[in-house]
Write a protein that holds these residues in place. Structure first.
Motif, PDB file in Angstrom:
ATOM      1  N   VAL A 515       0.870  -1.241   0.155  1.00 49.82           N
ATOM      2  CA  VAL A 515       0.068  -0.150   0.037  1.00 49.82           C
ATOM      3  C   VAL A 515       1.118   1.247  -0.050  1.00 49.82           C
ATOM      4  O   VAL A 515       1.715   1.402   0.968  1.00 49.82           O
ATOM      5  CB  VAL A 515      -1.118   0.035   1.159  1.00 49.82           C
ATOM      6  N   GLY A 516       0.818   1.991  -1.110  1.00 48.11           N
ATOM      7  CA  GLY A 516       1.545   3.250  -1.310  1.00 48.11           C
ATOM      8  C   GLY A 516       1.334   4.342  -0.427  1.00 48.11           C
ATOM      9  O   GLY A 516       0.485   4.226   0.604  1.00 48.11           O
ATOM     10  N   PHE A 517       1.324   5.503  -1.120  1.00 46.43           N
ATOM     11  CA  PHE A 517       1.135   6.922  -0.292  1.00 46.43           C
ATOM     12  C   PHE A 517      -0.414   6.746   0.398  1.00 46.43           C
ATOM     13  O   PHE A 517      -1.307   6.244  -0.113  1.00 46.43           O
ATOM     14  CB  PHE A 517       1.062   7.865  -1.498  1.00 46.43           C
ATOM     15  N   ALA A 518      -0.087   7.192   1.608  1.00 47.44           N
ATOM     16  CA  ALA A 518      -1.399   7.506   2.446  1.00 47.44           C
ATOM     17  C   ALA A 518      -2.139   6.265   2.744  1.00 47.44           C
ATOM     18  O   ALA A 518      -3.309   6.123   2.354  1.00 47.44           O
ATOM     19  CB  ALA A 518      -2.339   8.674   1.693  1.00 47.44           C
ATOM     20  N   PRO A 519      -1.397   5.136   3.275  1.00 48.26           N
ATOM     21  CA  PRO A 519      -2.284   4.004   3.607  1.00 48.26           C
ATOM     22  C   PRO A 519      -3.470   4.124   4.623  1.00 48.26           C
ATOM     23  O   PRO A 519      -4.318   3.506   4.727  1.00 48.26           O
ATOM     24  CB  PRO A 519      -0.990   3.002   4.220  1.00 48.26           C
ATOM     25  N   GLN A 520      -3.385   5.320   5.203  1.00 43.82           N
ATOM     26  CA  GLN A 520      -4.590   5.666   6.281  1.00 43.82           C
ATOM     27  C   GLN A 520      -5.677   5.512   5.493  1.00 43.82           C
ATOM     28  O   GLN A 520      -6.780   5.216   6.232  1.00 43.82           O
ATOM     29  CB  GLN A 520      -4.111   6.876   7.060  1.00 43.82           C
ATOM     30  N   LEU A 521      -5.798   6.071   4.238  1.00 40.90           N
ATOM     31  CA  LEU A 521      -7.147   6.069   3.430  1.00 40.90           C
ATOM     32  C   LEU A 521      -7.848   4.774   3.109  1.00 40.90           C
ATOM     33  O   LEU A 521      -8.852   4.227   3.000  1.00 40.90           O
ATOM     34  CB  LEU A 521      -6.919   6.771   2.115  1.00 40.90           C
ATOM     35  N   LEU A 522      -6.884   3.710   3.392  1.00 43.59           N
ATOM     36  CA  LEU A 522      -7.425   2.275   3.182  1.00 43.59           C
ATOM     37  C   LEU A 522      -7.352   1.309   4.411  1.00 43.59           C
ATOM     38  O   LEU A 522      -7.418   0.152   4.422  1.00 43.59           O
ATOM     39  CB  LEU A 522      -6.404   1.432   2.248  1.00 43.59           C
ATOM     40  N   PHE A 523      -7.139   2.070   5.685  1.00 44.46           N
ATOM     41  CA  PHE A 523      -7.078   1.452   6.872  1.00 44.46           C
ATOM     42  C   PHE A 523      -8.030   0.335   7.311  1.00 44.46           C
ATOM     43  O   PHE A 523      -8.052  -0.504   7.931  1.00 44.46           O
ATOM     44  CB  PHE A 523      -6.822   2.396   8.047  1.00 44.46           C
ATOM     45  N   PRO A 524      -9.440   0.454   6.782  1.00 42.27           N
ATOM     46  CA  PRO A 524     -10.424  -0.343   6.850  1.00 42.27           C
ATOM     47  C   PRO A 524     -10.139  -1.728   6.460  1.00 42.27           C
ATOM     48  O   PRO A 524     -10.917  -2.871   7.083  1.00 42.27           O
ATOM     49  CB  PRO A 524     -11.771   0.039   6.376  1.00 42.27           C
ATOM     50  N   PHE A 525      -9.323  -1.765   5.276  1.00 43.97           N
ATOM     51  CA  PHE A 525      -9.157  -2.975   4.755  1.00 43.97           C
ATOM     52  C   PHE A 525      -7.956  -3.710   5.324  1.00 43.97           C
ATOM     53  O   PHE A 525      -7.574  -5.006   5.339  1.00 43.97           O
ATOM     54  CB  PHE A 525      -8.681  -2.929   3.181  1.00 43.97           C
ATOM     55  N   LEU A 526      -6.974  -2.959   5.953  1.00 41.49           N
ATOM     56  CA  LEU A 526      -5.566  -3.326   6.390  1.00 41.49           C
ATOM     57  C   LEU A 526      -5.767  -4.610   7.508  1.00 41.49           C
ATOM     58  O   LEU A 526      -4.954  -5.672   7.427  1.00 41.49           O
ATOM     59  CB  LEU A 526      -4.729  -2.403   7.204  1.00 41.49           C
ATOM     60  N   LYS A 527      -6.680  -4.713   8.228  1.00 42.41           N
ATOM     61  CA  LYS A 527      -6.755  -5.714   9.344  1.00 42.41           C
ATOM     62  C   LYS A 527      -7.085  -7.035   8.661  1.00 42.41           C
ATOM     63  O   LYS A 527      -6.406  -8.148   9.136  1.00 42.41           O
ATOM     64  CB  LYS A 527      -7.835  -5.302  10.379  1.00 42.41           C
ATOM     65  N   LYS A 528      -8.028  -7.055   7.665  1.00 45.88           N
ATOM     66  CA  LYS A 528      -8.357  -8.357   7.138  1.00 45.88           C
ATOM     67  C   LYS A 528      -7.489  -9.049   6.470  1.00 45.88           C
ATOM     68  O   LYS A 528      -7.052 -10.045   6.383  1.00 45.88           O
ATOM     69  CB  LYS A 528      -9.743  -7.940   6.319  1.00 45.88           C
ATOM     70  N   TRP A 529      -6.725  -7.941   5.503  1.00 54.03           N
ATOM     71  CA  TRP A 529      -5.526  -8.342   4.604  1.00 54.03           C
ATOM     72  C   TRP A 529      -4.433  -8.882   5.511  1.00 54.03           C
ATOM     73  O   TRP A 529      -3.987 -10.069   5.046  1.00 54.03           O
ATOM     74  CB  TRP A 529      -5.251  -7.233   3.860  1.00 54.03           C
ATOM     75  N   ASN A 530      -4.043  -8.308   6.637  1.00 54.69           N
ATOM     76  CA  ASN A 530      -2.815  -8.422   7.434  1.00 54.69           C
ATOM     77  C   ASN A 530      -2.938  -9.966   8.019  1.00 54.69           C
ATOM     78  O   ASN A 530      -1.934 -10.695   8.253  1.00 54.69           O
ATOM     79  CB  ASN A 530      -2.576  -7.489   8.621  1.00 54.69           C
ATOM     80  N   ALA A 531      -4.388 -10.528   8.222  1.00 52.97           N
ATOM     81  CA  ALA A 531      -4.415 -11.662   8.666  1.00 52.97           C
ATOM     82  C   ALA A 531      -4.282 -12.723   7.877  1.00 52.97           C
ATOM     83  O   ALA A 531      -3.798 -14.088   8.185  1.00 52.97           O
ATOM     84  CB  ALA A 531      -5.930 -11.802   9.313  1.00 52.97           C
ATOM     85  N   GLN A 532      -4.029 -12.428   6.473  1.00 53.89           N
ATOM     86  CA  GLN A 532      -3.908 -13.549   5.510  1.00 53.89           C
ATOM     87  C   GLN A 532      -2.757 -13.326   4.507  1.00 53.89           C
ATOM     88  O   GLN A 532      -2.172 -14.221   3.979  1.00 53.89           O
ATOM     89  CB  GLN A 532      -5.337 -13.746   4.685  1.00 53.89           C
TER      90      GLN A 532
END
Length: 774
Positions: A515-532
């Motif tokens: 996730v490039g510039f400003a990953p904060q704008l995609l933070f709702p997805f990160l927890k689910k992605w990080n689990a897999q």
């Protein structure tokens, strides 16, 4: 209604989730449709017309392709590899006007010659002339498509090219089947092609409009002179590629020539299938060369040669199993007596494809003079001995002879390329000052992505330099690469499009998500992605740090500040690796947001050396120096840059006529009276090439950051410092831990206390006294 049409076109042609992958597909489709034009026309004519008419089409396309070398003068590859934009688009466009006019003159002379000396019948002459006109349309269109490829949008030009090819083929076939007239069918199809070319290119021409460059005047002639060897080589390369066809045309009958042209089609197929692989990576290889990554360049050349060899091997196997019979069935003729010749043509196609590749690399290296000797020698050999070989040893002997000459030419070209790359690499290594401190960080990123399926997401424009830097590293390392990044002017639209992409299934196919510039704008997805998955983020900016500490939009204990702090913290927690721009920033983020410092990986920024190249402006730098010390600063005038410190130093030196300041940026004229700075020239804004030219003329550049109290100014290296470094300029930096990570105090790098205008003025004065103004 116009908006609706424009949106439809944008969705169809301009919008692409993955321009790189899309470029491969559409370029392959365009190459195949281009190669099959002659084949399909001949198929229709042999099945529903006269076999002599098929030979007219074959020789017509051969002549048109030869004439097109005059129209294009081989400048497309030169234009695409002009990553430093030595010549602007207007120069390439003006040159194309001249060359297309020359192409039409060549067509007239060619047709007249063949009517007088070869007794061409009117239908054959008209066929040749019309197909040359068709290729003239393509040649003019090609200059715009070259610009699109130069901008990284080969996918758009390939879509337009493929669409136009498909419709041209379909319209000709329908017209011929309905009218039964070769010439009338060609006329109708070509007129439609012209209209279609104008319509299809209209929106991308507006979308990527190039503003007139004040430095474009007078350069078209220089470009023409530089491209003469390329034009010469392209013309001879096209002749070499079609030499057996011309030799046979002058010796055997039209009917016998038709049989050979059917066999010769495999050369077009192999060559164009190979070229579709070359074109999408050509611009990337130019950037590798620009950055001095010669090992990557050599490896890619070898991989492409091996791939071509694989295509030839598969082609021969296919020909042996079914290909010969399939061609015979399609064209309604028996090719059983041409088994060996078909295999030899397949090998010849591979050798021509390799010759094309090496020709592109020679242009990339800007060593076009090599073509004069080699291609002239090959052409003269074929012209002088080809007919005798055909008469003495028939078609099989001519094929073997042709392959032998091509193989020798390939070996000579490869040795030239290998030697030139080694020489250039050695020269760059000798002249290179300093070390590349981003190398280890690139290696760590490469190790994470090595051989994996990688998905890259960013809400910033794709051509944003940080995005391009990361994309390049990931593409080179990944086994499979996909991206969700857009170039819409509206930031909100880009964010919404990226969110839509995140809601799709692309992330499920990936092993690594970056996730490039400003990953904060995609933070709702990160927890689910990080689990897999393995998640890497570029934490280039902290929203909390920027809005609270840097720009003071909110107080530290306010509700908005607490929300931003929590978002930053959650983003850092829900990822495997964090890319930061300095070690100082990494330490701050780890401490402020209570996350492991082991996650932090430093990836320093890099300047766009395609624009910021001291060699590009060396002559101007020498000519425009007028004595005294020239000091330059540019920036967007953010608080942490400490512009007030620079302005105070300028006021202290305002009576020094031997010191000239250049300030580039949106200075607030309500608070800054320009008359108080008599030795300063102010520019509100300059384009990047104009900025590079100003930097080249300066003796000394101010990098910063100079603000004494903003903590972020001490943790970040100013982006302008990378630009000054790329152009090897002397610079003054704020004395802080971040700058010390990358730069040491030496004859080109000077440090001053942040916030101390007196110290800054003293260093500038000292440089004047020490004769820094060279």
């Amino acid at each position: 209604m116009e908006i609706s049409k424009k949106n439809f076109f944008r969705r169809l042609y301009l919008n692409s989730k993955n321009p790189g992958r899309s470029a491969y597909f559409w370029n392959m489709l365009a190459a195949l449709t281009s190669s099959f034009q002659s084949m399909l026309f001949m198929l229709v004519l042999t099945r529903f017309g006269e076999i002599e008419a098929a030979s007219y089409i074959a020789i017509g396309f051969a002549a048109a392709n030869l004439a097109m070398t005059v129209g294009k003068v081989g400048v497309r590859n030169f234009q695409v590899t002009d990553v430093s934009e030595k010549y602007c688009f207007q120069n390439y466009r003006n040159l194309r006007y001249l060359t297309v006019a020359g192409m039409l003159v060549f067509t007239l002379v060619y047709c007249a010659f063949n009517v007088v000396y070869k007794q061409y019948v009117p239908v054959k002459t008209a066929t040749v002339a019309l197909l040359c006109i068709y290729k003239a349309i393509e040649s003019m269109e090609d200059v715009w498509h070259g610009r699109l490829q130069q901008l990284g949008r080969l996918d758009i030009s390939a879509k337009i090219w493929a669409t136009r090819n498909v419709l041209f083929i379909a319209e000709f076939i329908v017209c011929y089947l309905c009218l039964g007239d070769l010439i009338l069918s060609l006329i109708i199809s070509i007129v439609t092609t012209l209209v279609l070319s104008l319509l299809l290119n209209r929106i991308p021409r507006r979308e990527y409009q190039i503003t007139p460059s004040p430095e474009s005047n007078g350069k078209t002639k220089t470009l023409l002179v530089e491209c003469i060897p390329v034009a010469f080589a392209t013309f001879l390369l096209m002749y070499i590629s079609n030499a057996p066809k011309y030799i046979i045309d002058s010796v055997v009958s039209d009917q016998e020539q038709t049989y050979f042209n059917i066999l010769f089609m495999v050369i077009y197929v192999v060559t164009l299938l190979s070229n579709f692989m070359f074109n999408p990576v050509l611009n990337r290889m130019a950037h590798w060369r620009e950055r001095g990554e010669y090992k990557k360049l050599l490896r890619r050349i070898l991989r492409l040669i091996i791939t071509v060899a694989g295509i030839v091997a598969v082609g021969i196997l296919f020909a042996e199993v079914i290909g010969r019979r399939l061609l015979g069935w399609i064209y309604g003729v028996s090719l059983e007596g041409y088994r060996t010749e078909l295999d030899l043509m397949m090998i010849a196609g591979g050798l021509i494809a390799i010759l094309n590749l090496l020709y592109m690399i020679i242009i990339l290296l800007r060593k076009q003079a090599i073509f004069y000797v080699l291609f002239t020698a090959v052409s003269l050999i074929l012209v002088g001995s080809g007919k005798n070989i055909l008469r003495s040893y028939e078609l099989k002997g001519l094929c073997v002879y042709y392959i032998g000459i091509l193989l020798l030419a390939d070996i000579i070209m490869f040795l030239c390329v290998f030697r030139l790359i080694r020489k250039e690499r050695r020269e760059n290594a000798d002249s290179k000052s300093g070390t590349d401190k981003t190398g280890d960080d690139m290696k760590r990123m490469s190790d994470i992505a090595a051989g994996k399926k990688v998905l890259f997401l960013s809400t910033k424009n794709r051509d944003y330099i940080r995005n391009l830097q990361e994309i390049r590293i990931l593409q080179d390392a990944a086994g499979d690469y996909e991206e969700i990044v857009f170039s819409d002017k509206s930031y909100i639209r880009r964010v919404l499009k990226v969110w839509r992409g995140c809601l799709g299934g692309a992330w499920k196919r990936a092993d690594v998500i970056f996730v490039g510039f400003a990953p904060q704008l995609l933070f709702p997805f990160l927890k689910k992605w990080n689990a897999q998955k393995t998640i890497i983020i570029d934490f280039f900016i902290s929203m909390y740090d920027t809005c609270v500490n840097d720009r003071s939009y909110f107080k530290k204990k306010s509700l908005p500040a607490r929300i931003l702090h929590r978002i930053d913290k959650k983003v850092l927690e829900n990822c495997s690796h964090v890319i930061v721009d300095t070690a100082a920033d990494g330490r701050y983020f780890a401490e402020e947001f209570q996350v492991s410092g082991e996650k932090m990986e430093v990836l320093y920024l890099e300047a766009d050396t395609g624009i910021y190249d001291k060699n590009k402006y060396a002559a101007r730098q020498k000519d425009n120096r007028v004595g005294g010390l020239s000091v330059l600063y540019f920036g967007s005038i953010l608080p942490l840059q400490g512009v007030e410190v620079i302005l105070k130093a300028q006021r202290l030196l305002k009576d020094r006529s031997d010191i000239r300041f250049t300030m580039i940026g949106p200075i607030d004229e309500k608070t800054v009276r320009k008359e108080d700075y008599p030795n300063t020239v102010f520019y509100e804004w300059l384009s990047q090439p104009e900025l590079a030219a100003q930097i080249a003329q300066a003796n000394l550049c101010l990098a910063g950051h100079f603000h004494p109290t903003i903590d972020k100014a001490k943790r970040t290296i100013p982006g302008k410092a990378y630009i000054y470094e790329a152009m090897e300029k002397k610079m003054i930096l704020g004395d802080n831990p971040a700058n010390r990570e990358l730069f040491g105090e030496d004859e080109r790098h000077f440090f001053v206390e942040m916030g101390n205008a007196d110290a800054l003025a003293e260093v500038i004065e000292m440089m004047t006294e020490n004769g820094v103004a060279d």
